[in-house]
Write a protein that holds these residues in place. Structure first.
Motif, short mmCIF file in Angstrom:
data_model
loop_
_atom_site.label_atom_id
_atom_site.label_comp_id
_atom_site.label_asym_id
_atom_site.label_seq_id
_atom_site.Cartn_x
_atom_site.Cartn_y
_atom_site.Cartn_z
N GLY A 167 7.23 -2.67 -5.22
CA GLY A 167 6.72 -1.99 -4.04
C GLY A 167 6.85 -2.78 -2.75
N LYS A 179 8.63 -4.04 0.60
CA LYS A 179 9.66 -3.53 1.50
C LYS A 179 10.74 -4.59 1.63
CE LYS A 179 6.19 -2.33 4.01
NZ LYS A 179 5.37 -2.22 5.20
N ASN A 215 13.26 5.20 -10.40
CA ASN A 215 12.58 4.55 -9.27
C ASN A 215 13.53 4.29 -8.10
OD1 ASN A 215 14.00 2.34 -10.14
ND2 ASN A 215 12.25 0.96 -10.18
N LEU A 254 16.34 2.82 -7.73
CA LEU A 254 17.19 1.64 -7.52
C LEU A 254 18.63 2.13 -7.40
CD1 LEU A 254 15.82 -1.18 -9.85
CD2 LEU A 254 15.63 -0.96 -7.38
N ARG A 314 9.08 2.50 4.01
CA ARG A 314 7.66 2.27 3.71
C ARG A 314 7.15 3.26 2.65
NH1 ARG A 314 3.86 4.99 6.00
NH2 ARG A 314 5.27 5.69 7.65
N ALA A 344 8.69 2.44 -0.77
CA ALA A 344 8.05 1.26 -1.34
C ALA A 344 6.70 1.64 -1.95
CB ALA A 344 7.87 0.18 -0.27
N GLU A 345 5.97 2.50 -1.26
CA GLU A 345 4.67 2.92 -1.74
C GLU A 345 4.82 3.67 -3.06
OE1 GLU A 345 1.25 4.87 -2.62
OE2 GLU A 345 2.93 6.07 -1.88
N ARG A 355 7.34 3.45 -5.18
CA ARG A 355 7.80 2.53 -6.22
C ARG A 355 6.67 1.66 -6.76
NH1 ARG A 355 13.11 0.50 -3.31
NH2 ARG A 355 14.70 1.73 -4.36
N SER A 356 5.70 1.36 -5.88
CA SER A 356 4.64 0.45 -6.31
C SER A 356 3.81 1.08 -7.43
CB SER A 356 3.73 0.11 -5.12
OG SER A 356 2.95 1.23 -4.77
N ALA A 393 2.82 -9.50 -5.55
CA ALA A 393 2.88 -8.10 -5.07
C ALA A 393 1.49 -7.55 -4.71
CB ALA A 393 3.59 -7.23 -6.10
N VAL A 413 1.59 -6.34 -1.05
CA VAL A 413 1.74 -4.89 -0.92
C VAL A 413 0.39 -4.20 -0.84
CG1 VAL A 413 2.70 -2.83 -2.01
CG2 VAL A 413 3.93 -5.00 -2.16
#
Lengths: 335, 268
Positions: free
Chosen positions: A206, A208, B66, B68, B98, B101-102, B104-105, B129, B133
């Motif tokens: 997660g 960036k 996800n 990638l 952003r 990323a959220e 994926r987290s 992380a 994050v």
């Protein structure tokens, strides 16, 4: 001849005789390979070294007494300080700009990409001394330096070029911008040497791209880039001698200043030589220490240390033995 | 051409949607088609093993979930939302970094080559992380990380660096690192393929524990014994599409398709 054979005073001419005798051979009894090349090389080097020492000691033109007088004199010391100061500030500024340029080069944004490419092309293509002179003569190009919004006649800050660009600033800019172009390419190579999986792992957690770069990729890339950065620092130390063309009293210029008065050219150049050698040796030692520290948690894949920055530091001078298995061959490149 | 076909419009926000839905996903690398219209669902709490010969597209499929890898056509949904794109009005927009990323987290991912951060200790790997994050409080992150390391049996290695651990230990740290983000889904990309045979067991046993705790998992694997025993569903892929899908007893125990039979005969 193995020890056991020697003891029993035996020789064997054929495989059959050997196996019939029941003697066991042991690899540790083997006579090491003779290396006459090393001895011959050492002899030649010793002779040349002897000649050099003889010259240094006996030639009266070297005027060692004068060297001794000026080695720690005030003017040389302040020149030395100025050289150190220039080296450090130009390197730091160059690295700082270099990191930014490298990140632009690696960015997916085509505009940043082209701008950084052009920057590197430009500043790597101009000899530093030309840059020094150019920056120094900037006033002839433009009388005032202004910060504002172009075409709208808004000016926040305006100074005359001559007050902004002192010889020292010109020197610093020339050296730092040249360095930044080289540093950018080094850092870019370092970033690319960090495996792609690191960025993927970071983004799957997660992070960036910027976070992953700053926290995960750049620290690893900088570790890879440490040896070339120190290499550049040593180059920079020597490049600072260029500033004598702008009459900045660095180490070389201070020495010149003295011998232009006293005509003791050779001894004063010797003084400068000695100090440049001392400084670059110190940098090499620091490099060695830093590399060791950075290797923390990062043993080379086969567990062998990399080649040290100085020969003989770890391996000693072994003229007569073969390589010891733990040290040679040194892995190519970085561990 | 509109971005949405009518059948998808209602699904995107439906709450009855499975945790993961892969819908007609296509992907090619240059001229080579790697995924040729793959569809499957994974329900909450399900353990789904993807098996198949190398080059069948199973790793690419996992990486598309996800994002990638980007996909050429079709859609992947996670928690009912499309992955990597956002629906606004009638149009689909590529997500901002952003937002991606959220998203994926909330999905953990394990790699064949572990990809631990070599310049950080085991503990730092796990807390990185959450701190960065999720902005978790450091003390809290450390406490949680130690619990996770305990769970994967490595509480005594918190201060070690990854290079000083065995492959099996590294992969267990990677699992703890992923769990620290409290993902709702875990993706495993051949997690034991790079391990010496005697180290495979320790990683599989941690994965088995995770499955028993109800974690939703999609596992690309060559470990047939693990798939047979831990999976709820097994997908056999070949040539970029799903050949056979079902409970392990059927797909591995009693395969119907010729290609599945041939593959299983080779790996057994």
């Amino acid at each position: 001849m193995s020890l056991e054979m020697e003891k029993r005073n035996m020789t064997f001419n054929t495989q059959q005789e050997l196996s019939a005798s029941g003697v066991r051979l042991d690899a540790k009894d083997a006579v090491p390979l003779r290396r006459p090349g090393r001895w011959i090389g050492a002899a030649i080097v010793l002779v040349l070294l002897g000649m050099l020492v003889h010259l240094l000691v006996t030639n009266p033109n070297l005027q060692w007494e004068v060297v001794k007088t000026y080695l720690f004199s005030g003017i040389i010391m302040s020149g030395l300080l100025r050289t150190l100061e220039l080296t450090a500030t130009a390197m730091l500024l160059g690295l700082f700009i270099g990191i930014i340029i490298a990140l632009m080069r690696l960015s997916a944004n085509p505009v940043l990409n082209w701008v950084s490419w052009g920057y590197i092309w430009f500043f790597r293509g101009i000899p530093p001394i030309v840059q020094l002179l150019f920056w120094y003569n900037l006033a002839s190009l433009t009388e005032k330096l202004s910060l504002g919004i172009p075409f709208f006649h808004v000016t926040f800050l305006s100074v005359t070029t001559n007050s902004a660009i002192s010889p020292y600033t010109a020197a610093l800019l020339g050296l730092a911008l040249t360095e930044s172009a080289y540093a950018a390419e080094m850092i870019r190579a370092g970033v690319q040497a960090v495996s792609r999986g690191q960025l993927e792992a970071a983004s799957s957690l997660g992070m960036k791209r910027g976070q992953a770069m700053r926290r995960i990729v750049l620290p690893q890339a900088l570790r890879i880039v440490i040896p070339p950065i120190f290499n550049d620092s040593i180059s920079m130390l020597k490049f600072t001698s260029l500033v004598s063309v702008l009459a900045i009293p660095d180490l070389l210029y201070s020495a010149e200043e003295v011998y232009s008065r006293t005509y003791q050219t050779i001894p004063l150049l010797l003084v400068a030589t000695i100090w440049y050698l001392v400084l670059s040796t110190i940098l090499t030692v620091i490099e060695h220490r830093v590399e060791g520290r950075l290797r923390r948690g990062h043993a080379s894949k086969d567990g062998r240390p990399g080649r040290p920055a100085m020969p003989g530091y770890r391996s000693r001078w072994r003229l007569w033995n073969g390589p010891s298995p733990s040290e040679e061959p040194a892995p190519i490149g970085l561990s | 051409m509109t971005a949405l076909s009518t059948s998808n419009a209602g699904i995107a926000s439906s709450s009855s949607m499975p945790l993961v839905r892969v819908d007609q996903v296509k992907k090619s690398f240059g001229a080579q088609t790697v995924l040729d219209g793959v569809s499957f669902d994974v329900a909450l709490g399900e353990v789904c093993c993807i098996i198949g010969p190398s080059g069948s597209g199973k790793t690419t499929m996992l990486r598309c979930i996800n994002r990638l890898e980007t996909i050429d056509a079709g859609m992947v949904y996670f928690e009912g939302d499309p992955v990597g794109v956002r629906l606004r009005g009638e149009k689909l927009y590529e997500m901002k970094p952003r937002e991606l990323a959220e998203q994926r987290s909330r999905m953990g991912m394990l790699f064949q080559s572990f990809n631990l951060f070599p310049h950080k200790t085991v503990l730092e790997n796990v807390i990185e992380a959450p701190l960065l994050v999720k902005k978790t409080d450091r003390e809290k992150a450390v406490v949680e990380a130690k619990q996770l390391l305990e769970r994967v049996g490595l509480s005594n290695k918190a201060d070690a660096y990854p290079d000083n651990l065995s492959g099996g230990q590294q992969q267990r740290v990677a699992i703890a690192r992923s769990l620290a983000m409290r993902p709702r889904l875990m993706l495993f990309d051949e997690p034991t393929s790079a391990l010496d045979p005697e180290l495979v067991g320790e990683v599989l046993s941690v994965m088995r524990d995770l499955a028993n705790d109800g974690m939703t998992m999609i596992v690309v694997t060559h470990e047939m014994a693990f798939a047979r025993e831990a999976a709820d569903t097994v997908i056999f892929m070949d040539g970029g599409s799903i050949v056979e899908r079902g409970v392990p007893a059927d797909v591995i125990g009693n395969p119907q398709e010729v290609r599945t039979k041939a593959f299983l005969a080779r790996v057994h």
